[in-house]
Motif scaffolding. Structure first.
Motif, PDB file in Angstrom:
ATOM      1  N   THR A 162      32.666  40.891  33.896  1.00  0.00           N
ATOM      2  CA  THR A 162      32.482  42.031  34.794  1.00  0.00           C
ATOM      3  C   THR A 162      31.562  43.053  34.144  1.00  0.00           C
ATOM      4  O   THR A 162      31.825  43.519  33.032  1.00  0.00           O
ATOM      5  CB  THR A 162      33.826  42.699  35.124  1.00  0.00           C
ATOM      6  OG1 THR A 162      34.648  41.761  35.826  1.00  0.00           O
ATOM      7  CG2 THR A 162      33.622  43.927  36.003  1.00  0.00           C
ATOM      8  N   LEU A 163      30.473  43.358  34.840  1.00  0.00           N
ATOM      9  CA  LEU A 163      29.529  44.372  34.381  1.00  0.00           C
ATOM     10  C   LEU A 163      29.778  45.657  35.155  1.00  0.00           C
ATOM     11  O   LEU A 163      29.753  45.669  36.390  1.00  0.00           O
ATOM     12  CB  LEU A 163      28.094  43.909  34.608  1.00  0.00           C
ATOM     13  CG  LEU A 163      26.995  44.950  34.304  1.00  0.00           C
ATOM     14  CD1 LEU A 163      26.995  45.320  32.832  1.00  0.00           C
ATOM     15  CD2 LEU A 163      25.622  44.434  34.742  1.00  0.00           C
ATOM     16  N   VAL A 172      28.238  49.143  36.082  1.00  0.00           N
ATOM     17  CA  VAL A 172      26.963  49.851  36.109  1.00  0.00           C
ATOM     18  C   VAL A 172      27.216  51.303  36.490  1.00  0.00           C
ATOM     19  O   VAL A 172      27.701  51.584  37.591  1.00  0.00           O
ATOM     20  CB  VAL A 172      25.987  49.203  37.109  1.00  0.00           C
ATOM     21  CG1 VAL A 172      24.662  49.965  37.134  1.00  0.00           C
ATOM     22  CG2 VAL A 172      25.743  47.743  36.750  1.00  0.00           C
ATOM     23  N   ILE A 224      21.656  45.460  38.617  1.00  0.00           N
ATOM     24  CA  ILE A 224      22.695  44.815  39.423  1.00  0.00           C
ATOM     25  C   ILE A 224      22.205  43.478  39.952  1.00  0.00           C
ATOM     26  O   ILE A 224      22.892  42.455  39.878  1.00  0.00           O
ATOM     27  CB  ILE A 224      23.116  45.746  40.586  1.00  0.00           C
ATOM     28  CG1 ILE A 224      23.915  46.938  40.039  1.00  0.00           C
ATOM     29  CG2 ILE A 224      23.947  44.987  41.626  1.00  0.00           C
ATOM     30  CD1 ILE A 224      24.134  48.037  41.056  1.00  0.00           C
ATOM     31  N   ALA A 243      21.936  40.955  37.113  1.00  0.00           N
ATOM     32  CA  ALA A 243      23.256  40.552  36.628  1.00  0.00           C
ATOM     33  C   ALA A 243      23.939  39.590  37.603  1.00  0.00           C
ATOM     34  O   ALA A 243      24.624  38.645  37.192  1.00  0.00           O
ATOM     35  CB  ALA A 243      24.134  41.783  36.416  1.00  0.00           C
ATOM     36  N   GLN A 244      23.727  39.823  38.899  1.00  0.00           N
ATOM     37  CA  GLN A 244      24.280  38.901  39.891  1.00  0.00           C
ATOM     38  C   GLN A 244      23.652  37.523  39.741  1.00  0.00           C
ATOM     39  O   GLN A 244      24.325  36.503  39.919  1.00  0.00           O
ATOM     40  CB  GLN A 244      24.050  39.463  41.298  1.00  0.00           C
ATOM     41  CG  GLN A 244      24.903  40.687  41.594  1.00  0.00           C
ATOM     42  CD  GLN A 244      24.449  41.423  42.840  1.00  0.00           C
ATOM     43  OE1 GLN A 244      23.296  41.307  43.267  1.00  0.00           O
ATOM     44  NE2 GLN A 244      25.331  42.217  43.427  1.00  0.00           N
ATOM     45  N   VAL A 260      29.921  42.410  39.384  1.00  0.00           N
ATOM     46  CA  VAL A 260      29.344  43.733  39.153  1.00  0.00           C
ATOM     47  C   VAL A 260      30.102  44.792  39.949  1.00  0.00           C
ATOM     48  O   VAL A 260      30.315  44.648  41.153  1.00  0.00           O
ATOM     49  CB  VAL A 260      27.849  43.780  39.542  1.00  0.00           C
ATOM     50  CG1 VAL A 260      27.240  45.120  39.117  1.00  0.00           C
ATOM     51  CG2 VAL A 260      27.082  42.633  38.891  1.00  0.00           C
ATOM     52  N   VAL A 278      27.321  45.048  45.746  1.00  0.00           N
ATOM     53  CA  VAL A 278      28.069  45.529  44.590  1.00  0.00           C
ATOM     54  C   VAL A 278      29.350  46.214  45.057  1.00  0.00           C
ATOM     55  O   VAL A 278      29.403  46.796  46.139  1.00  0.00           O
ATOM     56  CB  VAL A 278      27.209  46.514  43.756  1.00  0.00           C
ATOM     57  CG1 VAL A 278      26.985  47.820  44.489  1.00  0.00           C
ATOM     58  CG2 VAL A 278      27.843  46.771  42.401  1.00  0.00           C
ATOM     59  N   ALA A 281      35.620  46.781  33.238  1.00  0.00           N
ATOM     60  CA  ALA A 281      34.351  46.216  32.794  1.00  0.00           C
ATOM     61  C   ALA A 281      34.431  45.570  31.410  1.00  0.00           C
ATOM     62  O   ALA A 281      35.016  46.127  30.482  1.00  0.00           O
ATOM     63  CB  ALA A 281      33.277  47.299  32.792  1.00  0.00           C
TER      64      ALA A 281
END
Length: 531
Positions: free
Chosen positions: A145-146, A148, A159, A162-163, A169, A186, A198
């Motif tokens: 899990t990012l 942002v 985003i 990262a996806q 995200v 997101v 995260a």
């Protein structure tokens, strides 16, 4: 005679050629950027100054620039330009706000990979002839899990990337609407939830009073154990001392920083800690980004010097010279109206509706609208300008609409701005008097007549006796001098508001003292740029 431009920082040859091709006399002297005395000696010869970050366009430099009309910054940051001095001198300040977005986003992703796999340390170890394969156990990004923080221009690109890496995200951004969040795919969350969920946290917000130390010691303590933190945005967003302690304790597994609270950073609490990746503010340092911003600033400056067209200006709206004579006070009013609502609104804005009444409807409404939107967005992004503001608002899903109507009241013309959020609508209206000074004439549908001041106080209360006395007494006890005092009410014994213009910025102690009286529903300090 052809305009003359000085390039006092390193710009590409292609940018130099753009000036020449457009018939502009250009001197390419990058050595002057680091020699303020030499720059001071020659600056009066030039109509334009093209710079990067090395040149410091101070008030002294600007004062000596007797012919200067425009300063162009190849890049987004303009901390090295005294914009107030430039504005007073009539010098336009331009930047290139969108030239390095992809490059900065890619650097954040690269830093995330580097800290996840301990690449710098593993590289140094291998170069040293060691083969410590078991020492550098990394983690995968897939499925992690990012979080942002900031989903604007650069954050949105991060985003998307990262996806593509199959990360989950979540994003925290007070200005991110649900519609925009859905569009970019997101999950919009509050900061506290982001901290607890995260595995990686990356920051993409400007440095403002509300974002300074957004990752404080308290917030770092709330993060998931083993989190990794990336900052390629601005120094000062993270409490570096607290982060260093969290890294030493093992609560934070790693960090990757491109920016620092003090730069150039020769010393820092994060330096020499294990699994901390540091780079010297390289976010925009790619060949493509440097070329893009150089070409953009050359085109913008040439357009202005040759045709008067204004693009990406930080201290003036995009209007023609003829329009500026008439529109100047109305542009200032538009900005004040936007600033007022922006400072009053904490929740995400879904829509901005602007009504132009009477004589103002025949003006350059695009420029006025941009000024309103820039005023609203400035609270969350101090680098915003009249060109970038509508783009940023659109990217965040904010719908902007304008309406015009013939003169409908006592004023020959006025502007009314309404913002719509999930919870409510908020409106403010203003006009320009014959003396050219902007005035607030309506707030929340309540008629007022208020001069705009640099420091103001806004309060709401029930319409009961004694409010004026309470305001005067508390402000007097705290040494606050009132320059102008405006009252308004919806009806007798109904809702009432007060808008005060005071001589100095209000301290927190003064605001707390007003709130402690129990007589006000809302106590809000406001600031406006009246230069």
């Amino acid at each position: 005679m052809a305009p003359k431009v000085l390039i006092s920082d390193k710009l590409s040859n292609a940018a130099v050629q753009i000036f020449k091709d457009r018939g502009i006399d250009v001197d390419f002297r990058p050595e002057l950027g680091k020699d303020k005395d030499a720059l001071l000696a020659v600056i009066d010869q030039y109509d334009g100054l093209a710079i990067r970050s090395a040149t410091k366009a101070t008030d002294k430099i600007i004062a000596a620039a007797t012919n200067l009309k425009v300063i162009g910054r190849a890049g987004i940051g303009t901390d090295n330009i005294d914009k107030e001095a430039a504005s007073k001198k009539g010098v336009i300040v331009m930047n290139t706000p969108f030239g390095n977005m992809i490059t900065t986003a890619e650097h954040a992703i690269a830093m995330m990979f580097a800290v996840a796999r301990q690449i710098p340390e593993a590289s140094a170890s291998t170069h040293a002839g060691k083969w410590e394969k078991s020492k550098f156990m990394g983690v995968e990004l897939t499925g992690k899990t990012l979080g942002v923080i900031g989903a604007g221009n650069i954050g949105s690109i991060v985003i998307d990337r990262a996806q593509g890496l199959k990360m989950k995200v979540v994003a925290y951004d007070p200005f991110l609407s649900e519609e925009r969040a859905d569009k970019i795919g997101v999950e919009k969350v509050e900061l506290e939830e982001l901290l607890t969920r995260a595995d990686f946290i990356t920051l993409h917000v400007p440095l403002t009073d509300s974002t300074r130390n957004i990752l404080s010691a308290e917030n770092i303590a709330k993060t998931k154990k083993g989190v990794r933190i990336i900052n390629c945005a601005r120094g000062g967003l993270v409490d570096e001392v607290a982060l260093a302690e969290a890294l030493k304790s093992g609560h934070v597994a790693g960090a990757a920083f491109d920016v620092f609270s003090e730069e150039p950073a020769t010393e820092n609490p994060l330096f020499n800690l294990p699994n901390v990746v540091c780079t010297p503010h390289l976010g925009a340092a790619t060949t493509e980004a440097q070329e893009n911003v150089a070409l953009q600033v050359a085109e913008q400056m040439a357009d202005y010097l040759l045709t008067g067209a204004v693009s990406n200006a930080l201290n003036t709206p995009s209007v023609t010279a003829e329009e500026a004579k008439v529109m100047g006070p109305w542009v200032k009013l538009s900005t004040h109206l936007g600033n007022f609502i922006g400072q009053m609104t904490d929740e995400p804005i879904k829509a901005i509706n602007i009504l132009y009444d009477g004589e103002v409807q025949d003006m350059n409404l695009a420029a006025l609208t941009s000024a309103v939107v820039a005023g609203i967005m400035k609270k969350g992004n101090p680098d915003v300008n009249v060109v970038s503001a509508p783009v940023i608002a659109k990217e965040r899903g904010v719908k902007i609409s304008t309406t015009t109507q013939d003169q409908s009241g006592a004023f020959e013309g006025y502007i009314k701005v309404t913002v719509v959020t999930e919870a409510k609508e908020r409106s403010v209206a203003g006009t320009v008097f014959s003396d050219g000074k902007p005035r607030f004439i309506q707030i929340k549908g309540i008629n007022v007549d208020a001069e705009v001041g640099e420091n103001m106080l806004y309060t709401t209360n029930e319409d009961v006796p004694g409010i004026i006395g309470t305001l005067g007494s508390v402000l007097g006890d705290n040494g606050v001098n009132i320059a102008n005092f405006t009252l308004g009410r919806s009806e007798a014994r109904g809702e009432a508001i007060a808008l005060l213009y005071v001589d100095d910025a209000l301290s927190q102690a003064t605001l707390d003292a007003l709130a402690a009286t129990g007589r006000f529903k809302q106590v809000k300090p406001l600031t406006f740029d009246i230069a």
